[in-house]
Write a protein that holds these residues in place. Structure first.
Motif, mmCIF file in Angstrom:
data_model
loop_
_atom_site.group_PDB
_atom_site.id
_atom_site.type_symbol
_atom_site.label_atom_id
_atom_site.label_comp_id
_atom_site.label_asym_id
_atom_site.label_seq_id
_atom_site.Cartn_x
_atom_site.Cartn_y
_atom_site.Cartn_z
ATOM 1 N N PHE A 136 0.835 -1.195 0.000
ATOM 2 C CA PHE A 136 0.000 0.000 0.000
ATOM 3 C C PHE A 136 0.869 1.244 0.000
ATOM 4 O O PHE A 136 1.953 1.235 0.580
ATOM 5 C CB PHE A 136 -0.900 0.019 1.243
ATOM 6 N N PRO A 137 0.410 2.300 -0.607
ATOM 7 C CA PRO A 137 1.172 3.558 -0.581
ATOM 8 C C PRO A 137 1.467 3.972 0.857
ATOM 9 O O PRO A 137 0.637 3.793 1.744
ATOM 10 C CB PRO A 137 0.238 4.562 -1.254
ATOM 11 N N GLY A 138 2.639 4.496 1.083
ATOM 12 C CA GLY A 138 3.016 4.938 2.420
ATOM 13 C C GLY A 138 3.733 3.881 3.223
ATOM 14 O O GLY A 138 4.341 4.193 4.246
ATOM 15 N N THR A 139 3.681 2.654 2.767
ATOM 16 C CA THR A 139 4.391 1.598 3.490
ATOM 17 C C THR A 139 5.899 1.811 3.353
ATOM 18 O O THR A 139 6.389 2.163 2.286
ATOM 19 C CB THR A 139 3.999 0.233 2.924
ATOM 20 N N GLN A 140 6.611 1.596 4.452
ATOM 21 C CA GLN A 140 8.065 1.732 4.427
ATOM 22 C C GLN A 140 8.730 0.454 4.896
ATOM 23 O O GLN A 140 8.164 -0.276 5.715
ATOM 24 C CB GLN A 140 8.511 2.880 5.354
#
Lengths: 190, 190
Positions: free
Chosen positions: B128-132
């Motif tokens: 998902f976007p924002g996952t680091q």
DNA sequence: TTTGTAAGTTCAGTATACTGAACGTGGTTT
DNA sequence: AAACCACGTTCAGTATACTGAACTTACAAA
């Protein structure tokens, strides 16, 4: 390693840091004073057995004498620059703390790379209940105490614990240690 | 290390795993076939220079020949037993994944210890976007690619990146590698 | 079977790692 | 000054790491 190791320089550096004479190191290691002198000035190619005896005499790992003098560990990011360029660094009493986590996550989670000089210790007061810490040993060995419990960790080991009691990390060895540390604050307590 | 290293066994193990003859290794390393034979059967105490040449010939680190055959990395917990006793382990294609994080945090944060056999790779679809992701190299060397970016990491290095594009970790070396991995899911996206 | 080839082992010579003793060198005591 | 001590270096002898060549051993081809 692309170049032959500089054993002599490593031995001399550690020996003079400990203020040991060739005679004393000779007794402790079982390697003759003459040989120690020649190894330190790179006049001979010592055998592995000899270097291993010297390592024992100095109370360090064999690898510490063979490795190139410690390159500092590197921290990289593939993120947009602005987001996490500012890495805090705190240094005192033989402890260096580098903050790895971007500031954006500072409230829920913190991540550090902690370097311990020989015999340095990091002692922490209890955190909020539910807070956990996760350690990964990157270099050297450390002793961790949490309340009444104790763990001896070496390179590659991983340890997790609740840190709502006093907890401490000790580097009791004569060589530096590096620990990767994750602190997670309990969501319902902050 | 408390006992002298078993150099001979290490060399023979790696050489036979590669299916190299003494003649071939002799050419590649510059050490005579006779010496290789005697070292492998522990008839001599080789010099550091000789072992270093052999390491080059085998394309491994000097330390890989001197260290005791890899003790597995240990995972400890000082928490109450029930909370996190169950450590998942997944193994395929030369990759072993050990789940470090207690199940209680599984939704916001995951923590793994990943072992890569020689030439193994771990390829992940976009999250998902924002996952680091946050990597710490515990042993060996790896190459990481995130979109168009690439990083070469060695032991002790740390790397963080957004993983909303395809990303992969490669162990291109002939020795195993171990990576500590933290995955943080963006709070507002899950 | 004999012949051949490709692998590891042993041999004999030489280079050198390693040792104990002698030597140099600087600082302190008398 | 001389005498002494503490420390590192150099010396001369010996043990052994290292080498190229000879030797084995095992398997394949004839």
């Amino acid at each position: 390693m692309q170049t032959p190791p500089m054993i002599g320089k490593n031995i001399q550096r550690i020996r003079s840091a400990r203020k040991l004479t060739l005679n004393v190191l000779s007794e402790r290691s079982g390697v003759s004073k003459a040989m120690l002198s020649q190894i330190e000035s790179d006049k001979v190619n010592p055998t592995v057995a000899t270097v291993w005896k010297i390592a024992r005499g100095l109370n360090v790992e064999l690898n510490d004498l063979l490795e190139a003098d410690d390159e500092p560990k590197r921290i990289f990011s593939l993120n947009p620059a602005a987001e996490d360029e500012t890495k805090l660094e705190k240094k005192q009493d033989g402890i260096t703390i580098r903050v790895l986590s971007p500031l954006s996550m500072v409230e829920e989670l913190e991540m550090y790379m902690v370097t311990f000089e020989p015999h340095a210790a990091l002692i922490s007061e209890p955190h909020f209940p539910g807070t956990q810490e996760y350690l990964t040993i990157v270099k050297g060995t450390v002793k961790v105490t949490v309340g009444d419990n104790t763990a001896e960790l070496k390179r590659g080991d991983f340890l997790m614990y609740h840190c709502d009691t006093e907890h401490a990390i000790y580097n009791e060895s004569n060589q530096p240690a590096i620990v990767h540390m994750v602190v997670r604050f309990s969501p319902d307590q902050r």
